[in-house]
Write a protein that holds these residues in place. Structure first.
Motif, short mmCIF file in Angstrom:
data_model
loop_
_atom_site.label_atom_id
_atom_site.label_comp_id
_atom_site.label_asym_id
_atom_site.label_seq_id
_atom_site.Cartn_x
_atom_site.Cartn_y
_atom_site.Cartn_z
N VAL A 190 32.56 55.89 71.96
CA VAL A 190 31.93 54.44 72.40
C VAL A 190 32.53 53.78 73.55
O VAL A 190 33.87 54.11 73.85
N ILE A 191 31.74 53.29 74.36
CA ILE A 191 32.27 52.54 75.44
C ILE A 191 32.14 51.18 75.21
O ILE A 191 31.27 50.40 74.76
N VAL A 192 33.39 50.70 75.33
CA VAL A 192 33.62 49.13 75.08
C VAL A 192 34.40 48.40 76.37
O VAL A 192 34.75 49.16 77.31
N SER A 193 34.19 47.28 76.51
CA SER A 193 34.82 46.57 77.77
C SER A 193 35.44 45.24 77.24
O SER A 193 35.84 44.37 78.28
N GLN A 194 35.70 45.09 76.08
CA GLN A 194 36.37 43.87 75.63
C GLN A 194 37.88 44.33 75.07
O GLN A 194 37.75 45.22 74.39
N ASP A 195 39.03 43.64 75.37
CA ASP A 195 40.22 44.29 74.88
C ASP A 195 40.36 44.18 73.46
O ASP A 195 40.83 44.89 72.79
N PHE A 196 39.58 43.12 72.68
CA PHE A 196 39.71 43.13 71.26
C PHE A 196 38.94 43.95 70.46
O PHE A 196 39.41 44.44 69.41
N VAL A 197 37.89 44.35 70.99
CA VAL A 197 37.30 45.47 70.72
C VAL A 197 38.00 46.92 70.81
O VAL A 197 38.04 47.61 69.58
N ARG A 198 38.38 47.02 71.92
CA ARG A 198 39.41 48.25 72.19
C ARG A 198 40.57 48.36 71.04
O ARG A 198 40.61 49.19 70.35
N GLU A 199 41.19 47.31 70.68
CA GLU A 199 42.29 47.28 69.93
C GLU A 199 41.54 47.43 68.73
O GLU A 199 42.13 48.15 67.94
N LEU A 200 40.47 47.03 68.14
CA LEU A 200 39.98 47.24 66.84
C LEU A 200 39.79 48.87 66.57
O LEU A 200 40.27 49.29 65.47
N PHE A 201 38.97 49.31 67.57
CA PHE A 201 39.07 50.92 67.51
C PHE A 201 40.47 51.61 67.17
O PHE A 201 40.46 52.54 66.73
N ALA A 202 41.24 51.06 68.34
CA ALA A 202 42.67 51.61 68.14
C ALA A 202 43.00 51.46 66.78
O ALA A 202 43.74 52.56 66.36
#
Ligand code: ADE
Length: 457
Positions: free
Chosen positions: A298-310
């Protein structure tokens, strides 16, 4: 690419595919077609391959043993994708053809009578595919349809170097009308614009015709096309940050899986890569639940979405800066020994490129989207286009660096994309400063936000 067809009527498939383009592709060795007669593998003295169904019912069933032995004879110890043609399967489509064209080897199992013993299907079949909502007497015609549709996507089969898929621009629309000589036939003239020699005008006219046709014949497809166009227009307000999604949609590969306000989930069908933007953490969570089964990236470009996936345990494969070239002008290519790579050039690429699997690299070469730099006969570097559309796979040998080879490779690759009406863009891994400088030198713009490649676990 290798096709095996397991069938009771091998001559039907051999003869059916012999004349024309597919037959020529077999002769040229671009594809191979191995038909296996299931009857030759029966252990029954009378050559019987079918029997009555347990529990009663009309008709006969093909038995497990001859089907299994025919399959083993075709594949040996390998385990290629094995497709059972059945009206109960997933409907065959262009996107499935595209996906299957990436395989090196495919088995097509043609049923007869009322079907095949379930136990052998469970052991060998990976995909159940239907040619449509109707019942035929056997799987041979659907197998031939699939072989034809898949083989024409193999580079070289249609007689051009580009793969048929990479080349088509209006993937979401039906074909425009075409004309050949004479200029007047039965009093009907060829549309004037086609005789004008003005390529821009011709393209515009063709697009309009495609839209009109699609709206008339396939309103369902047309509505999807319009929805994508509306979304592309919206995303274009922040083109630098959204170019990866816009390009996937514009090339007819991206499917909108969800879109509501700023919540967006698109899947690029060519690569299965998903791209996600969300308004809030909550909606990001909901979108994450909607990822199709089997999604790897999944490509995301928002920090909060990256954190959610992490937080969900997904790995961050790379933080990249996104660069795009919005100018329509071709870039100068100052190093001249650059050409499209062919199968023979693949070992060099796989030996020097460690970031992706060998199979992936081989598939990119076969798709006709890898370009190499040479010094005489010697290969010294390469570049390519990833399945989801970004430029990448760049490598130049140490002793040839700082001589403009990488710049020329990038320019050459970007020009190929411009020729097709695409916007060249790429993802540069954080910390790769030389590559960032190169983008800027070539006139690429940098997006304000990073893109994060998340690997789904
Ligand atoms: N075998 C019989 N009918 C079929 C269909 N519609 N698709 C695939 N295989 C079949």
């Amino acid at each position: 690419m290798k096709f095996h067809a397991l069938t009771l009527f091998p001559e039907m498939i051999e003869q059916g595919l012999k004349p024309g383009i597919i037959g020529r592709a077999v002769e040229k060795g671009l594809i191979s077609l191995n038909t296996v007669n299931i009857r030759e593998y029966t252990r029954d003295r009378h050559g019987k391959v079918d029997d009555y169904p347990y529990g009663g019912g009309a008709g006969m069933l093909m038995q497990a043993q001859p089907v299994y032995d025919a399959w083993r004879a075709a594949v040996g110890d390998r385990k290629p994708r094995t497709i059972y043609l059945t009206p109960q399967g997933r409907p065959f489509s262009q996107s499935m053809a595209r996906e299957l064209a990436k395989e090196e080897e495919l088995v097509l199992l043609c049923g007869h009578y009322e079907g095949i013993d379930q136990r052998v299907l469970e052991e060998i079949v990976t995909d159940y595919v239907s040619a449509g909502d109707y019942v035929l007497t056997g799987g041979e015609l659907p197998a031939m349809v699939m072989i034809d549709a898949i083989a024409r996507l193999v580079p070289g089969v249609l007689g051009n170097e580009d793969s048929a898929e990479e080349e088509s621009f209006h993937n979401d629309l039906l074909e425009y009308p075409q004309y050949t000589r004479p200029e007047v036939w039965h009093g009907k003239r060829v549309p004037e614009v086609l005789l004008s020699g003005n390529h821009g005008k011709v393209s515009e006219w063709r697009l309009e015709q495609s839209k009109e046709r699609t709206a008339g014949f396939r309103p369902d497809l047309y509505e999807k096309y319009r929805e994508k166009q509306r979304l592309i227009l919206r995303l274009s307000k922040d083109k630098r940050n959204n170019i990866h999604i816009m390009e996937s949609l514009a090339r007819g590969k991206g499917e909108i899986l969800y879109h509501q306000g700023g919540d967006l989930l698109v899947q690029d069908r060519a690569s299965s890569v998903c791209m996600l933007t969300a308004e809030k953490a909550e909606s990001a969570g909901r979108l994450a639940e909607m990822l199709p089964e089997g999604t790897r990236w999944v490509i995301v470009s928002q920090d909060f979405v990256r954190e959610l996936f992490a937080d969900k345990g997904c790995g961050l494969f790379g933080s990249c800066s996104q660069y795009l070239y919005t100018n329509k002008v071709f870039l100068p290519v100052r190093y001249k020994e650059i050409r499209r790579l062919t199968e023979e050039d693949t070992p060099y690429v796989t030996a020097h490129y460690a970031h992706d699997t060998e199979e992936y690299v081989r598939e990119r070469v076969r798709a006709g989207v890898m370009y190499g730099a040479f010094s005489g006969e010697r290969q010294i570097g390469f570049i390519g286009i990833h399945t989801e559309g970004s430029m990448g796979l760049l490598y130049v040998e140490e002793e040839f660096r700082r001589r403009g080879v990488a710049e020329a490779l990038e320019a050459f690759c970007a020009n190929r994309l411009l020729e097709k009406g695409f916007t060249p863009y790429g993802h540069i891994m954080e910390g790769n400063t030389p590559s960032e400088h190169l983008q800027e030198k070539l006139g690429f713009y940098r997006a304000s936000r990073c893109v994060y490649w998340m690997s789904i676990t």
